[in-house]
Scaffold this motif. Structure first.
Motif, short mmCIF file in Angstrom:
data_model
loop_
_atom_site.label_atom_id
_atom_site.label_comp_id
_atom_site.label_asym_id
_atom_site.label_seq_id
_atom_site.Cartn_x
_atom_site.Cartn_y
_atom_site.Cartn_z
N MET A 1 0.98 -1.02 0.43
CA MET A 1 -0.10 -0.32 -0.21
C MET A 1 0.52 1.21 0.24
SD MET A 1 -3.15 0.79 2.58
CE MET A 1 -4.18 3.02 2.36
N VAL A 2 0.56 2.18 -0.85
CA VAL A 2 1.55 3.24 -1.09
C VAL A 2 0.91 4.11 0.02
CG1 VAL A 2 2.09 5.09 -2.53
CG2 VAL A 2 0.90 3.38 -3.22
N PRO A 3 1.98 5.09 0.97
CA PRO A 3 2.10 6.05 1.99
C PRO A 3 0.90 6.69 1.91
CG PRO A 3 4.85 4.97 2.01
CD PRO A 3 3.38 4.24 0.57
N LYS A 4 0.38 7.32 2.82
CA LYS A 4 -0.90 8.28 2.89
C LYS A 4 0.62 9.94 2.35
CE LYS A 4 -4.24 11.38 5.05
NZ LYS A 4 -4.59 11.86 5.86
N THR A 5 1.40 9.28 3.63
CA THR A 5 2.47 10.89 2.50
C THR A 5 3.06 11.22 0.99
OG1 THR A 5 3.39 10.77 4.95
CG2 THR A 5 4.36 11.74 3.37
N VAL A 6 3.61 10.19 0.39
CA VAL A 6 3.78 10.37 -0.70
C VAL A 6 2.50 10.74 -1.84
CG1 VAL A 6 4.62 7.96 -2.44
CG2 VAL A 6 5.29 7.96 -0.20
N LEU A 7 1.16 9.35 -1.06
CA LEU A 7 0.35 10.46 -2.22
C LEU A 7 0.45 11.70 -2.12
CD1 LEU A 7 -2.34 7.28 -1.96
CD2 LEU A 7 -0.93 7.82 -3.29
N THR A 8 -0.50 12.23 -0.70
CA THR A 8 -0.08 14.13 -0.76
C THR A 8 0.96 14.73 -1.58
OG1 THR A 8 -1.21 13.64 1.92
CG2 THR A 8 -0.15 16.11 0.70
N ARG A 9 2.21 14.05 -1.16
CA ARG A 9 3.35 14.62 -2.28
C ARG A 9 2.94 14.45 -3.88
NH1 ARG A 9 8.52 13.17 0.72
NH2 ARG A 9 8.42 14.77 3.44
N PHE A 10 2.56 14.01 -4.10
CA PHE A 10 2.04 13.71 -5.47
C PHE A 10 0.84 14.06 -6.28
CE2 PHE A 10 -0.58 11.15 -8.74
CZ PHE A 10 0.92 11.14 -10.02
N ALA A 11 -0.09 14.50 -4.78
CA ALA A 11 -0.98 15.43 -5.20
C ALA A 11 -0.77 16.98 -5.83
CB ALA A 11 -1.90 14.99 -4.31
N TRP A 12 0.46 16.94 -4.95
CA TRP A 12 0.56 18.47 -4.62
C TRP A 12 1.53 18.97 -6.09
CZ3 TRP A 12 -1.38 22.38 -2.67
CH2 TRP A 12 -1.75 22.24 -1.30
N ILE A 13 2.34 17.38 -6.31
CA ILE A 13 3.27 17.93 -7.43
C ILE A 13 2.23 18.02 -8.54
CG2 ILE A 13 4.68 16.98 -8.62
CD1 ILE A 13 6.54 15.39 -6.26
N ALA A 14 1.19 17.05 -8.74
CA ALA A 14 0.60 16.98 -9.73
C ALA A 14 0.00 18.19 -9.76
CB ALA A 14 -0.28 15.91 -9.87
N ALA A 15 -0.40 19.31 -8.57
CA ALA A 15 -1.69 20.36 -8.25
C ALA A 15 -0.59 21.24 -9.22
CB ALA A 15 -1.27 20.64 -7.28
N PHE A 16 1.19 22.03 -9.14
CA PHE A 16 2.31 22.16 -9.95
C PHE A 16 2.28 22.16 -11.04
CE2 PHE A 16 6.33 21.98 -10.02
CZ PHE A 16 6.50 23.80 -9.77
N VAL A 17 1.72 20.93 -11.58
CA VAL A 17 2.04 21.23 -13.28
C VAL A 17 1.20 21.03 -12.92
CG1 VAL A 17 2.81 19.08 -14.80
CG2 VAL A 17 3.83 18.72 -12.57
N ALA A 18 0.08 20.96 -12.89
CA ALA A 18 -0.93 21.85 -13.85
C ALA A 18 -1.63 22.76 -13.70
CB ALA A 18 -2.52 20.74 -12.84
N THR A 19 -1.18 24.01 -11.97
CA THR A 19 -0.74 24.87 -12.69
C THR A 19 0.11 26.25 -13.25
OG1 THR A 19 -1.74 24.58 -10.28
CG2 THR A 19 -0.70 27.13 -11.29
N VAL A 20 0.74 25.62 -13.37
CA VAL A 20 2.07 25.96 -14.23
C VAL A 20 1.60 25.83 -16.25
CG1 VAL A 20 3.84 25.69 -15.67
CG2 VAL A 20 3.76 25.36 -13.21
N ALA A 21 0.93 24.77 -15.95
CA ALA A 21 0.69 24.45 -17.52
C ALA A 21 -1.11 25.93 -17.70
CB ALA A 21 0.16 23.36 -17.97
N LEU A 22 -2.09 25.91 -16.89
CA LEU A 22 -2.49 26.98 -16.47
C LEU A 22 -2.78 28.32 -16.83
CD1 LEU A 22 -5.75 27.13 -16.85
CD2 LEU A 22 -5.68 27.25 -14.14
#
Length: 654
Positions: A1-22
């Motif tokens: 199972m993927v740790p919650k911390t890893v998922l949270t960081r992945f979500a923040w990174i995905a949001a970061f990339v999406a914001t740059v693109a936007l």
């Protein structure tokens, strides 16, 4: 199972990339600008790039600096393999590359935070804030939205990879894995440096930038072992010293083609750096963009008055990292990294005085230092939410300004009008605005703008020649305008590309294409340009070729042939001989042109050696492939067919 911390960081990174693109996405509707048209046509200069020979010709055709930037040029093949091409794919790749650089910066800043003994969470948060604040800054619209600045962006990509490679080397050295450490430090990092330099010359700053991080972040808290110390001296210290020596060897007291001296440039750069830093700290929708010619050179320590204060301020910033090294290593490293990143473009090289895209790489650690300062007290005070709210608000402002600026860049006519309004001291911005007014049919506005700006810059040939164009479009140019153009041409000569290209195009155009600019008037402008005494091989070749075009216009074919021959002696280029021959064939007859071509091919290049660097390699590639031999053979055959007797007439061509 993927740790919650890893998922949270992945979500923040995905949001970061999406914001740059936007924020940068509106740039996809923008177009090509200025230097794009000097660099990108190489994609189709020798035909579509569809085999290895065409690829070799293209990759060695770079003109931006002595190394030719072949890695950056190769990246343009992702977007097109011929020219002309649409701008959208190039801009899309630029946006993606900017986001990649943001992710690489995030990884670098996280590792630097761990090097400062921050816990994983704080190191990640500081890195995320630092990368986001840098990546979303509106200043980078003029980098991402200017296709040819792919050079600067790609060089930054490889510098970031080189920095990460060095940190991997340090980790290996400290864990007793000396072999892996030397692999990272002596193989991977230098390879990244080579790729960075072949993207843009300031990629050669990699050892200096790594040294700044090594000295101000890695060493203060941990010290170094023997292998790491040796690697630092051999792979960072020695290359840095060699680079400084190479820069000093480029010193010219009075750089040719510049209106300022080296001393004036060195006095001006602290003002430029101070303005860069202010713009980074207090962003705005409008800035100089790609028009920096309005930046005034300092002619004395109090002219302008900000010169001395700026110099003292930059001197303080040079000293500050050493004073802050132990107390605030992140800020010390950020300042040292910023100043080291300007070592090539903001010191002795005779480049233009100011360009905001020069901050793209040097500014990468500044926002991280800000985030570190903001986040470090969180564990000791109750103001954590307020600090995060403040950083978030600042980030929202940056993102909104970036999107607004990107939308402005996407609307080229509005962009030109805004720059014309906000940059009254920039002849380039005023010319750009006038050209768009001309295209829109607003001749009166274009004329008034150019006349007004010419009063401020009476010797600027770009303004004068564009005023001639506007008056031609309006029904006829005026004698006073031609006199002003002649004075500007006499002052700057044919070494200015626009002067040469404008005169060449006018000489090749039909005489009736511009009422009032008849042959005598045009020849008078040529005479004015020839008054300038530049004596480089390129300038001499241009002088002779322009005089050859005048002779063609006067119907004096023997004199035209002599001038073209003299041009080829000054700068023997097969491509030039090809064009000269075609021109003589159309104006002076096939036999005359064939004789000229045969004489050139018999004489060859007479020991002419291309200048060192990519131009010499490009010539060698073309010679090895026999490219121009085939093209000139084909041209000779075509011309011979127009001579009575066909191929047999070659012998009578003289």
């Amino acid at each position: 199972m993927v740790p919650k911390t890893v998922l949270t960081r992945f979500a923040w990174i995905a949001a970061f990339v999406a914001t740059v693109a936007l924020c940068f996405w509106p740039l996809l509707s923008a177009g090509f600008l200025f230097d794009d048209f000097a660099n990108l046509p190489a994609l189709g200069e020798y035909g579509p790039i569809k085999d290895f020979d065409a690829l070799a010709r293209y990759l060695t055709a770079g003109i931006a600096d002595p190394l030719g930037r072949p890695v950056a040029m190769a990246s343009f093949l992702l977007d097109s393999r011929d020219w002309p091409a649409a701008a959208r794919p190039f801009l899309r790749t630029n946006i993606i590359l900017h986001a990649i650089n943001g992710l690489l910066l995030l990884a670098l800043l996280r590792r630097l935070g761990r090097a400062l003994d921050l816990d994983n969470r704080t190191a990640f948060n500081a890195a995320l804030w630092g990368a986001a604040l840098w990546c979303l800054h509106p200043l980078w619209v003029s980098t991402v939205g200017y296709v040819v600045q792919r050079h600067a962006m790609l060089a930054s990509t490889f510098v970031l990879l080189g920095l990460l490679a060095w940190l991997s080397a340090v980790a290996a050295f400290r864990e007793g894995r000396a072999g892996q450490g030397w692999l990272w430090a002596a193989c991977v990092m230098p390879a990244c440096g080579v790729l960075a330099a072949l993207s843009k010359a300031n990629g050669m700053l990699l050892p200096v930038l790594v040294l700044a991080i090594q000295w101000f972040v890695v060493m203060p808290r941990h010290g170094v072992g023997r292998a790491e110390r040796l690697a630092t001296w051999l792979l960072l210290g020695v290359p840095s010293l060699l680079l400084v020596a190479a820069l000093l060897a480029q010193i010219e007291a009075e750089p040719p083609g510049r209106s300022w001296t080296l001393a004036e440039r060195l006095m001006s750069q602290p003002r430029a750096l101070a303005d860069y830093l202010w713009t980074l700290l207090v962003p705005r929708v409008n800035s100089t963009g790609i028009f920096a010619d309005g930046f005034q050179a300092s002619t004395g320590w109090l002219t302008p008055a900000s010169t001395l204060p700026a110099a003292l301020g930059i001197l303080a910033l040079l000293v500050a990292p050493f004073l802050l090294r132990h107390r605030q290593p992140a800020l010390a490293a950020a300042l040292a990294f910023y100043l080291a990143g300007h070592l090539m473009e903001s010191t002795v090289l005779p480049l233009e005085l100011y360009f905001e895209h020069r901050n793209y790489l040097p500014a990468m650690l500044l926002a991280w230092a800000l985030a570190m300062s903001a986040l470090s007290p969180l564990s000791r005070t109750g103001h954590g939410k307020a600090v995060v709210f403040g950083l978030g608000a600042y980030l929202l402002v940056l993102g909104a300004l970036t999107q607004q600026r990107a939308m402005l860049w996407a609307d080229t006519p509005r962009q030109a009008a805004v720059w014309g309004l906000t940059l009254p001291d920039s002849p380039r911005a005023q010319t750009w605005a006038a050209q768009h007014e001309l295209r829109a049919g607003n001749l009166a506005a274009a004329h008034a703008r150019l006349v007004r700006t010419l009063e401020q810059f009476p010797h600027n040939p770009m303004l004068a020649l564009n005023l001639v164009n506007v008056e031609c479009a309006a029904g006829g140019t005026r004698p006073g305008t031609l006199e002003q153009a002649a004075r500007a041409l006499a002052r700057t000569g044919l070494r200015v590309d626009m002067n040469h290209d404008w005169l060449r195009d006018r000489l090749l155009a039909e005489a009736a294409s511009c009422p009032g600019l008849d042959k005598p008037a045009l020849f008078a402008l040529v005479d004015a340009a020839l008054e300038h005494g530049s004596r480089t091989p390129r300038a001499l070749a241009r002088r002779e070729r322009i005089q050859g075009l005048v002779a063609v216009g006067q119907g004096d074919c023997p004199r035209a042939r002599q001038h073209f021959s003299d041009a080829l002696r000054s700068q023997p280029r097969d491509s030039s001989a090809y064009g000269d021959t075609a021109l003589l064939a159309s104006h002076c007859g096939a036999g005359f042109a064939l004789s000229f071509l045969r004489d050139y091919r018999t004489a060859g290049r007479d020991g002419f050696v291309e200048k060192p660097g990519m131009p010499r390699l490009h010539r060698a590639v073309l010679d090895h492939q026999g490219y121009w031999t085939r093209e000139l053979d084909r041209l000779e055959t075509l011309i011979a067919r127009d001579i009575p007797g066909g191929q047999d007439a070659r012998e009578q061509a003289d």
